[in-house]
Scaffold this motif. Sequence first.
Motif, mmCIF file in Angstrom:
data_model
loop_
_atom_site.group_PDB
_atom_site.id
_atom_site.type_symbol
_atom_site.label_atom_id
_atom_site.label_comp_id
_atom_site.label_asym_id
_atom_site.label_seq_id
_atom_site.Cartn_x
_atom_site.Cartn_y
_atom_site.Cartn_z
ATOM 1 N N THR A 1 57.921 20.382 46.793
ATOM 2 C CA THR A 1 56.677 20.209 46.025
ATOM 3 C C THR A 1 56.671 21.000 44.721
ATOM 4 O O THR A 1 55.630 21.097 44.071
ATOM 5 C CB THR A 1 55.464 20.651 46.861
ATOM 6 N N THR A 2 57.816 21.573 44.336
ATOM 7 C CA THR A 2 57.830 22.426 43.147
ATOM 8 C C THR A 2 57.662 21.645 41.850
ATOM 9 O O THR A 2 57.209 22.194 40.849
ATOM 10 C CB THR A 2 59.132 23.248 43.081
ATOM 11 N N GLN B 1 61.699 12.043 45.497
ATOM 12 C CA GLN B 1 61.109 11.122 44.521
ATOM 13 C C GLN B 1 59.687 11.576 44.223
ATOM 14 O O GLN B 1 58.869 11.712 45.129
ATOM 15 C CB GLN B 1 61.094 9.692 45.064
ATOM 16 N N LEU B 2 59.410 11.848 42.955
ATOM 17 C CA LEU B 2 58.075 12.243 42.519
ATOM 18 C C LEU B 2 57.472 11.084 41.738
ATOM 19 O O LEU B 2 58.037 10.643 40.730
ATOM 20 C CB LEU B 2 58.134 13.498 41.646
ATOM 21 N N SER B 3 56.345 10.581 42.213
ATOM 22 C CA SER B 3 55.741 9.386 41.634
ATOM 23 C C SER B 3 54.257 9.601 41.380
ATOM 24 O O SER B 3 53.648 10.532 41.916
ATOM 25 C CB SER B 3 55.917 8.187 42.581
ATOM 26 N N ARG B 4 53.691 8.732 40.551
ATOM 27 C CA ARG B 4 52.261 8.752 40.237
ATOM 28 C C ARG B 4 51.812 10.162 39.855
ATOM 29 O O ARG B 4 50.835 10.700 40.379
ATOM 30 C CB ARG B 4 51.438 8.227 41.420
ATOM 31 N N CYS B 5 52.529 10.742 38.914
ATOM 32 C CA CYS B 5 52.253 12.117 38.511
ATOM 33 C C CYS B 5 50.972 12.200 37.687
ATOM 34 O O CYS B 5 50.774 11.429 36.746
ATOM 35 C CB CYS B 5 53.415 12.672 37.707
ATOM 36 N N GLU B 6 50.155 13.165 38.050
ATOM 37 C CA GLU B 6 48.898 13.418 37.348
ATOM 38 C C GLU B 6 49.162 14.367 36.186
ATOM 39 O O GLU B 6 49.941 15.309 36.296
ATOM 40 C CB GLU B 6 47.896 14.048 38.306
ATOM 41 N N ASN B 7 48.498 14.117 35.068
ATOM 42 C CA ASN B 7 48.656 14.952 33.883
ATOM 43 C C ASN B 7 47.870 16.251 34.050
ATOM 44 O O ASN B 7 46.639 16.227 34.151
ATOM 45 C CB ASN B 7 48.168 14.184 32.645
ATOM 46 N N GLY B 8 48.589 17.369 34.093
ATOM 47 C CA GLY B 8 47.926 18.648 34.310
ATOM 48 C C GLY B 8 47.062 19.107 33.159
ATOM 49 O O GLY B 8 46.258 20.030 33.313
ATOM 50 N N GLN B 9 47.186 18.474 32.001
ATOM 51 C CA GLN B 9 46.391 18.881 30.848
ATOM 52 C C GLN B 9 44.982 18.326 30.876
ATOM 53 O O GLN B 9 44.043 18.965 30.406
ATOM 54 C CB GLN B 9 47.089 18.466 29.549
ATOM 55 N N ASP B 10 44.825 17.114 31.419
ATOM 56 C CA ASP B 10 43.489 16.506 31.383
ATOM 57 C C ASP B 10 43.088 15.822 32.690
ATOM 58 O O ASP B 10 42.006 15.236 32.774
ATOM 59 C CB ASP B 10 43.371 15.520 30.220
ATOM 60 N N GLY B 11 43.942 15.880 33.711
ATOM 61 C CA GLY B 11 43.593 15.303 35.003
ATOM 62 C C GLY B 11 43.707 13.797 35.083
ATOM 63 O O GLY B 11 43.367 13.209 36.114
ATOM 64 N N THR B 12 44.203 13.147 34.019
ATOM 65 C CA THR B 12 44.384 11.699 34.048
ATOM 66 C C THR B 12 45.748 11.367 34.649
ATOM 67 O O THR B 12 46.568 12.254 34.909
ATOM 68 C CB THR B 12 44.279 11.106 32.640
ATOM 69 N N ASP B 13 46.009 10.092 34.862
ATOM 70 C CA ASP B 13 47.294 9.658 35.396
ATOM 71 C C ASP B 13 48.311 9.513 34.270
ATOM 72 O O ASP B 13 48.028 8.906 33.235
ATOM 73 C CB ASP B 13 47.157 8.322 36.123
ATOM 74 N N GLY C 1 49.724 19.406 37.020
ATOM 75 C CA GLY C 1 49.603 18.044 37.533
ATOM 76 C C GLY C 1 50.497 17.779 38.731
ATOM 77 O O GLY C 1 51.720 17.963 38.666
ATOM 78 N N HIS C 2 49.917 17.331 39.833
ATOM 79 C CA HIS C 2 50.668 17.024 41.045
ATOM 80 C C HIS C 2 51.190 15.590 41.014
ATOM 81 O O HIS C 2 50.679 14.724 40.294
ATOM 82 C CB HIS C 2 49.779 17.210 42.282
ATOM 83 N N CYS C 3 52.199 15.359 41.828
ATOM 84 C CA CYS C 3 52.781 14.026 42.006
ATOM 85 C C CYS C 3 52.732 13.673 43.481
ATOM 86 O O CYS C 3 52.380 14.508 44.324
ATOM 87 C CB CYS C 3 54.233 13.997 41.516
ATOM 88 N N GLU C 4 53.076 12.452 43.790
ATOM 89 C CA GLU C 4 53.310 12.082 45.181
ATOM 90 C C GLU C 4 54.769 12.402 45.491
ATOM 91 O O GLU C 4 55.674 11.974 44.771
ATOM 92 C CB GLU C 4 53.026 10.596 45.406
ATOM 93 N N TYR C 5 55.005 13.187 46.561
ATOM 94 C CA TYR C 5 56.347 13.684 46.871
ATOM 95 C C TYR C 5 56.893 12.970 48.104
ATOM 96 O O TYR C 5 56.290 13.013 49.164
ATOM 97 C CB TYR C 5 56.298 15.193 47.140
ATOM 98 N N VAL C 6 58.036 12.345 47.928
ATOM 99 C CA VAL C 6 58.705 11.697 49.061
ATOM 100 C C VAL C 6 60.126 12.218 49.135
ATOM 101 O O VAL C 6 60.938 11.973 48.235
ATOM 102 C CB VAL C 6 58.703 10.154 48.923
#
Length: 296
Positions: A281-282, A172-184, A289-294
């Motif tokens: 984590t791929t 489950q990938l959650s709360r993904c950050e936008n890699g283009q501008d660093g926002t949520d 943009g990273h996400c929270e990985y569970v």
Amino acid sequence: MNPLVRKAGALAAALCFAQGCANEEGGDGSLVIRISGEQAALTGYPVGSGEGEIAFADGWTFKFDKVLVSLSGFSLKTAAGADAEIESDPVVADLHEGEPELWKFDAVPARRWDRVSYRYEPPTTQSRKADAVSDSDIERMRDNGYSFYIEGRAQKGDRRVDVAWGFPFKVQLSRCENGQDGTDGLVVRENAQNSAQVTVHLDHLFFDSWAEDEPKLRFDAMAAVAPAEGPLTLDDLARQDNLSDLKGVDGKPLDLAYDPGSAFSPVPTNLKQYTIEGATTTGHWNGEGHCEYVRQ
């Protein structure tokens, strides 16, 4: 109109545009989600040139023949509890074939959705093909519980090692950050076709460290346990059973150690576990943009 009022109104509108405020009149936009394995999925490693080159530190090259990803459960929500209530069917894509469209959503409320999530999950009989994925590949993934599957070949000098890795996990990938501008998440603009991308970082399969900012890509320790016939599998990697005492193809110690740092729990103890954890984590969002990985 008073110039100060007009100026204040323009400033508020600009701020709302930047932050993705909900439209008071209930405006909507469409949203297209694509997926990419970046240049690596198409042409392999190395990619890039000069300081931007991504290559194996131990001299190997790698070409992918298949990069199959099975996804489901895409959602848009907000921290305050709003839900876009979009419906996303399960879908399978081969990233070696290109950067296909996964989903298109119409009439998405225009605003910032700061809680983007999706899931790596094995395909079901209801899974749709995003591109030229074969029925036999989907059946293999479904039968073995794979949500992520790669085939490829590593080459160093005259030696070639074929690879077939199937990852039997749900992530489950959650709360993904936008890699283009660093926002949520992302902003859906009113009366516009918006687009975003699930980005799969294949270099995570080969990192030698999760404790450093700039890990290196390595394959020597993997090649050392490759079978004489048939492809190198994840089970073969389990033979490298001490990440601090890796052996070469001649059985002698390699001048190399893998460092999982504190990235994973439980801490992997062999190269199979280490590679599987890296694979969880791929998935990224809009590039870097990273996400929270569970892992489930």
